[in-house]
Design a protein around this motif. Sequence first.
Motif, mmCIF file in Angstrom:
data_model
loop_
_atom_site.group_PDB
_atom_site.id
_atom_site.type_symbol
_atom_site.label_atom_id
_atom_site.label_comp_id
_atom_site.label_asym_id
_atom_site.label_seq_id
_atom_site.Cartn_x
_atom_site.Cartn_y
_atom_site.Cartn_z
ATOM 1 N N LEU A 278 1.179 48.170 48.459
ATOM 2 C CA LEU A 278 1.714 48.709 49.710
ATOM 3 C C LEU A 278 3.194 49.046 49.543
ATOM 4 O O LEU A 278 3.670 50.093 50.003
ATOM 5 N N ILE A 279 3.937 48.165 48.884
ATOM 6 C CA ILE A 279 5.367 48.401 48.640
ATOM 7 C C ILE A 279 5.566 49.651 47.785
ATOM 8 O O ILE A 279 6.419 50.504 48.073
ATOM 9 N N MET A 280 4.752 49.780 46.738
ATOM 10 C CA MET A 280 4.859 50.961 45.881
ATOM 11 C C MET A 280 4.527 52.227 46.653
ATOM 12 O O MET A 280 5.127 53.292 46.437
ATOM 13 N N GLY A 281 3.587 52.124 47.595
ATOM 14 C CA GLY A 281 3.247 53.275 48.419
ATOM 15 C C GLY A 281 4.373 53.690 49.335
ATOM 16 O O GLY A 281 4.575 54.887 49.590
ATOM 17 N N THR A 282 5.133 52.726 49.850
ATOM 18 C CA THR A 282 6.263 53.075 50.726
ATOM 19 C C THR A 282 7.322 53.861 49.959
ATOM 20 O O THR A 282 7.816 54.888 50.446
ATOM 21 N N TRP A 283 7.666 53.383 48.755
ATOM 22 C CA TRP A 283 8.698 54.090 47.988
ATOM 23 C C TRP A 283 8.200 55.458 47.545
ATOM 24 O O TRP A 283 8.901 56.475 47.715
ATOM 25 N N CYS A 284 7.006 55.524 46.982
ATOM 26 C CA CYS A 284 6.478 56.804 46.484
ATOM 27 C C CYS A 284 6.246 57.787 47.631
ATOM 28 O O CYS A 284 6.457 58.994 47.470
ATOM 29 N N GLY A 285 5.826 57.271 48.796
ATOM 30 C CA GLY A 285 5.613 58.148 49.936
ATOM 31 C C GLY A 285 6.905 58.797 50.392
ATOM 32 O O GLY A 285 6.949 59.996 50.702
ATOM 33 N N VAL B 288 -0.441 61.250 68.687
ATOM 34 C CA VAL B 288 -1.112 60.574 67.573
ATOM 35 C C VAL B 288 -0.835 61.351 66.291
ATOM 36 O O VAL B 288 -1.060 62.569 66.231
ATOM 37 N N SER B 289 -0.345 60.676 65.274
ATOM 38 C CA SER B 289 -0.050 61.331 64.002
ATOM 39 C C SER B 289 -1.341 61.768 63.309
ATOM 40 O O SER B 289 -2.378 61.088 63.379
ATOM 41 N N LEU B 290 -1.264 62.913 62.615
ATOM 42 C CA LEU B 290 -2.422 63.370 61.840
ATOM 43 C C LEU B 290 -2.772 62.372 60.744
ATOM 44 O O LEU B 290 -3.943 62.230 60.375
ATOM 45 N N LEU B 291 -1.778 61.654 60.229
ATOM 46 C CA LEU B 291 -2.049 60.634 59.217
ATOM 47 C C LEU B 291 -2.818 59.461 59.824
ATOM 48 O O LEU B 291 -3.656 58.849 59.156
ATOM 49 N N THR B 292 -2.572 59.156 61.093
ATOM 50 C CA THR B 292 -3.342 58.131 61.781
ATOM 51 C C THR B 292 -4.808 58.547 61.887
ATOM 52 O O THR B 292 -5.719 57.737 61.651
ATOM 53 N N PHE C 108 2.336 55.585 55.118
ATOM 54 C CA PHE C 108 2.345 55.602 56.580
ATOM 55 C C PHE C 108 3.541 54.828 57.120
ATOM 56 O O PHE C 108 4.197 55.267 58.071
ATOM 57 N N LEU C 109 3.836 53.693 56.520
ATOM 58 C CA LEU C 109 4.982 52.898 56.971
ATOM 59 C C LEU C 109 6.289 53.668 56.827
ATOM 60 O O LEU C 109 7.166 53.608 57.699
#
Length: 426
Positions: A93-100, A216-220, A281-282
Amino acid sequence: MSQNALATPEAPFLRPETPARRFRLTWRTLLLTLGALVLLLSFTRAVTGAVDLTSAGAINAAIALAVPIGLAGLGGLWAERAGVVNIGLEGMLIMGTWCGAWGALYFDNPWAGVVAGAIGGALGGLLHAIATVTFGVDHIISGVAINILGLGVTQFLSKVTFAEMSGGGDSQSPPVPKPQVVSLPLVGDPLRALEAKQWFLLSDVAGILRGMTTNVSLLTILAILLVPLSYYVLWRTAFGLRLRSCGESPVAAESLGVNVYLHKYVAVVISGALAGLGGAFLAQVAASAYREGQTGGRGFIGLAAMIFGNWRPGGLAGGALLFGYTDALQLRRGGESVHALLLVVTVLLVAVAVYQLVRQNRTRAALITGVAAIAVFVVFALTDSIPSEFTSVTPHITTLLVLSLAAQRLRPPAANGVIYRRGQGG
């Protein structure tokens, strides 16, 4: 390969998950439960005056807060259905926040950030698969290492990338592009007007519907669609059957020609990608930038949601919404809303005690639950609000309570966490 082929006496590893007398969740039962819950929240709102219990803002925030938890839990579901325990979801999840955040900034496109976040989490999943599937490292040890590695790598990358950008720093990125938000047309204003009247039940339903259909976000929406998609792939396709067989009895699966290593690898990489999507998403929706520590243990809460859902997508989604809802209440009007929630908990505990006594004939368990209900009600009656020091840990307390109540009905995959070596059944 059909399910009957994998359920022969020679391969008894797919035990029936729904015995004849086991409770089965039907659409009718689900709708009745949801209706009763809305009625209870409406009653509590009318008694306590805590309007945020069913307000559009709280529901919208609850859905947004539930998405990263649900995606992390869905990632854990894919891995554990294949027999690999994924404690490393927090690191992915942490890696996803940075890469996102990095992908959205580098390509100046939020969807590029979404893809980059999924890839970042998938890389963590691949590393976990190499350690556990290929080299036979203990799943827990590997997961803890992934968590530590994810935190350390993102701290280093932030210092060499975001610190050089305008508006960034050593521990955060500049503001990132956000995915588009949508609203259901023609319903927002009428629902807002009805919600403002504060009528019993009608205004509460209007608030809930408005929170679900506006901004509502499209990502949601994408994240929500991944829940039924995962159910279809895992329970309605031959690939899903083979993957689940690896989590029940990999030796028997191998004897029927299933490539156990391949299916475990695919499951864990998808697990990491889903967690990375939650991280993106975060960074893009829940916040406007990457910030160090913004996951806040949601990977572990996602695991709790998965366990609460008994390793099923529908139950997992319900658990994620529960945790997101409690988190939303403590963020909006902390003490007042959480204090009102004590009345809801009291009624639910009384219902559980009656069920244990009448339907299950478990007098001792019913007595313990009843005492807990009395204790919660006493706290509700003798106080006017909950101190902020306690409201901030509401989601984590909810996690512990849910896991303790759900522990007796859990049925994890039989070979979950078992280190598998090819040919060991011979």
